[in-house]
Scaffold this motif. Structure first.
Motif, PDB file in Angstrom:
ATOM      1  N   ARG A 405       5.958 -20.279 -28.454  1.00 53.87           N
ATOM      2  CA  ARG A 405       5.740 -20.414 -27.012  1.00 53.87           C
ATOM      3  C   ARG A 405       5.660 -19.042 -26.342  1.00 53.87           C
ATOM      4  O   ARG A 405       4.815 -18.812 -25.467  1.00 53.87           O
ATOM      5  N   LEU A 406       6.508 -18.112 -26.782  1.00 57.77           N
ATOM      6  CA  LEU A 406       6.441 -16.757 -26.232  1.00 57.77           C
ATOM      7  C   LEU A 406       5.107 -16.096 -26.567  1.00 57.77           C
ATOM      8  O   LEU A 406       4.528 -15.386 -25.737  1.00 57.77           O
ATOM      9  N   ASN A 407       4.616 -16.308 -27.787  1.00 62.20           N
ATOM     10  CA  ASN A 407       3.316 -15.749 -28.166  1.00 62.20           C
ATOM     11  C   ASN A 407       2.193 -16.319 -27.316  1.00 62.20           C
ATOM     12  O   ASN A 407       1.246 -15.607 -26.948  1.00 62.20           O
ATOM     13  N   GLU A 408       2.275 -17.601 -26.999  1.00 58.93           N
ATOM     14  CA  GLU A 408       1.262 -18.219 -26.137  1.00 58.93           C
ATOM     15  C   GLU A 408       1.292 -17.611 -24.741  1.00 58.93           C
ATOM     16  O   GLU A 408       0.239 -17.391 -24.125  1.00 58.93           O
ATOM     17  N   GLU A 409       2.498 -17.309 -24.241  1.00 59.22           N
ATOM     18  CA  GLU A 409       2.610 -16.675 -22.930  1.00 59.22           C
ATOM     19  C   GLU A 409       2.026 -15.258 -22.946  1.00 59.22           C
ATOM     20  O   GLU A 409       1.343 -14.842 -22.003  1.00 59.22           O
ATOM     21  N   GLU A 414      -2.499 -11.651 -21.403  1.00 61.16           N
ATOM     22  CA  GLU A 414      -3.565 -10.724 -21.792  1.00 61.16           C
ATOM     23  C   GLU A 414      -4.921 -11.202 -21.284  1.00 61.16           C
ATOM     24  O   GLU A 414      -5.757 -10.397 -20.846  1.00 61.16           O
ATOM     25  N   ARG A 415      -5.154 -12.520 -21.335  1.00 60.47           N
ATOM     26  CA  ARG A 415      -6.417 -13.054 -20.834  1.00 60.47           C
ATOM     27  C   ARG A 415      -6.542 -12.843 -19.329  1.00 60.47           C
ATOM     28  O   ARG A 415      -7.605 -12.452 -18.826  1.00 60.47           O
ATOM     29  N   GLY A 422      -2.363  -7.722 -28.183  1.00 59.80           N
ATOM     30  CA  GLY A 422      -1.281  -6.791 -28.456  1.00 59.80           C
ATOM     31  C   GLY A 422      -0.201  -7.385 -29.323  1.00 59.80           C
ATOM     32  O   GLY A 422      -0.479  -8.128 -30.265  1.00 59.80           O
ATOM     33  N   PHE A 423       1.037  -7.100 -28.977  1.00 65.04           N
ATOM     34  CA  PHE A 423       2.181  -7.519 -29.782  1.00 65.04           C
ATOM     35  C   PHE A 423       2.292  -9.035 -29.858  1.00 65.04           C
ATOM     36  O   PHE A 423       2.024  -9.761 -28.894  1.00 65.04           O
ATOM     37  N   ARG A 424       2.670  -9.534 -31.034  1.00 70.93           N
ATOM     38  CA  ARG A 424       3.017 -10.951 -31.220  1.00 70.93           C
ATOM     39  C   ARG A 424       4.294 -11.026 -32.050  1.00 70.93           C
ATOM     40  O   ARG A 424       4.502 -10.246 -32.983  1.00 70.93           O
TER      41      ARG A 424
END
Length: 427
Positions: A405-409, A414-415, A422-424
């Motif tokens: 979920r944090l990666n989706e945020e 970024e979009r 960037g970071f994931r």
């Protein structure tokens, strides 16, 4: 000027500052300028990693001796330790549990997040090797030293292996570095500058700001983060599933062989575990995946526990030991995952130490999961390990969902801002 003072001055001139100060604070727009060129930096980095890996190899030796000393208690049990010390009831379990009191995590030299898993694999293999060769060494010592100078064989086991551990521990004081900013005669100035810079870059890749300081109260930040507590509890439960390792010779002895044969039979499961550990951790690094590389070994352990619960057949119970030992790599991958997902170095160090210390303190209680009264099948002990495996895997699934979920945020931000990927978080 003393050599140490001169070295501090040179490090300062080169851009190495006390921990929490950025290498790029007011120095240069090009962070690699101190090395002359990217090619020179790669050359220095290769030399740095070779030297650090040599220190990791030494730490693996320390780790092997540590675990061999701990496993000697279970081996000594087969040759009269309980009888000679007049132990009754669960006093042996208390002896095993007390070994975990004060147990402290060994920190390996600092590596970037994407290099950590392989170095953790070295420790995984060290653990498996110590169990394998510890059993082989114990079998030889116990077979030939009984009553030499009037001492029982199990006492000689502690005399001989304990002496080696003391010698290695003394050497460790002079070989193992504390931190990249600590003066080390075996590192060049460039290598020490790069060692600190690599840690800062690891954080800057998250912060997207190369000038941001990484200082802070790691202890307070870690204790205020629910993820640290969640991971510590999960690690403790997962570590409980591996409590069988402290009783491995006892479990192998239920197959009915004499102590020498029993200890020899203990080695092959750990040798197989050593071989598979490298593959699992390297593949985890290559695919940037942690959860499934933890869930897989845990599932293998569950299969081993089920086999041991369902039958007393000698062949099947021996095969079950091979499956159980596969679960050990899950603990090491989890430590790497904690390091990957807790980003600030002070907080990360506290988080790993807290999780590991919690697990080892929990190990004090898990020694009572294997009372002699539950033998020789130890079905109830295995059942507890099985359910603990299921619970730990479920908690890690929840944590994986949180990181996804944090990666989706991050991707959504970024979009919106028109930024490159960037970071994931590694999941």
């Amino acid at each position: 000027m003393s050599p140490s003072a001169s070295r501090y001055r040179l490090l300062g001139d080169a851009g190495v500052y006390p921990y929490g100060t950025s290498l790029t604070d007011g120095n240069t727009e090009d962070p690699d300028a101190v090395f002359g060129s990217p090619e020179r930096r790669r050359e220095v980095e290769e030399g740095l990693l070779r030297k650090l890996d040599l220190r990791v190899a030494f730490l693996v030796l320390v780790y092997i001796m540590n675990l061999m000393d701990r496993s000697n208690v279970a081996a000594a049990r087969l040759k009269g330790l309980e009888e000679d010390l007049h132990m009754t009831g669960q006093q042996f379990n208390t002896l095993v549990g007390i070994l975990s009191v004060g147990y402290v995590l060994m920190q390996i030299p600092s590596y970037k997040r994407d290099e950590l898993g392989l170095r953790m694999a070295y420790f995984t293999c060290g653990s498996s090797i110590s169990n394998a060769f510890g059993s082989l060494a114990a079998s030889g010592i116990l077979a030939v030293t009984d009553r030499i100078l009037g001492y029982a064989a199990w006492r000689w086991l502690f005399f001989i292996e304990g002496s080696f551990t003391c010698i290695i521990a003394i050497v460790a004081f002079y070989v193992v570095p504390d931190f990249p900013t600590t003066p080390a005669s075996w590192l060049t100035i460039e290598e020490q500058v790069l060692a600190q810079k690599r840690m800062e870059e690891d954080i800057c890749s998250v912060e997207q700001d190369g000038t941001k300081s990484i200082e802070g109260n790691g202890l307070m930040e870690a204790l205020a983060d629910w993820r640290v507590w969640w991971l510590a509890i999960t690690t403790t439960i997962l570590f409980a599933t591996q409590s069988y390792t402290n009783f491995f010779p006892t479990l192998a002895a239920t197959m009915g062989y004499d102590p020498t044969i029993t200890l020899l039979l203990c080695a092959p499961p750990w040798l197989v575990a050593t071989a598979t550990s490298f593959f699992v951790v390297r593949h985890s690094d290559a695919t940037r995946n942690r959860f499934w590389h933890i869930a897989g070994p845990i599932s293998m352990g569950i299969l081993g526990f089920m086999m041991a619960i369902l039958t007393m057949n000698t062949a099947i119970r021996y095969v079950s030991l091979f499956f159980m030992t596969q679960s050990l790599v899950a603990y090491i991958v989890l430590l790497a995952w904690i390091s990957n997902s807790i980003l600030e170095p002070p907080k990360r160090a506290v988080a790993i130490a807290f999780a590991n210390t919690s697990a080892h303190f929990g190990n004090i209680g898990t020694s009572y999961l294997w009372p002699a009264a539950w033998g020789p099948s130890y079905a109830r002990s295995y059942m507890i390990c099985l359910w603990a495996s299921v619970v730990s895997m479920s908690m890690l699934w929840v944590y994986r969902t949180h990181l996804k979920r944090l990666n989706e945020e991050l991707e959504a931000n970024e979009r919106i801002l028109g930024l490159p990927a960037g970071f994931r978080f590694i999941t």
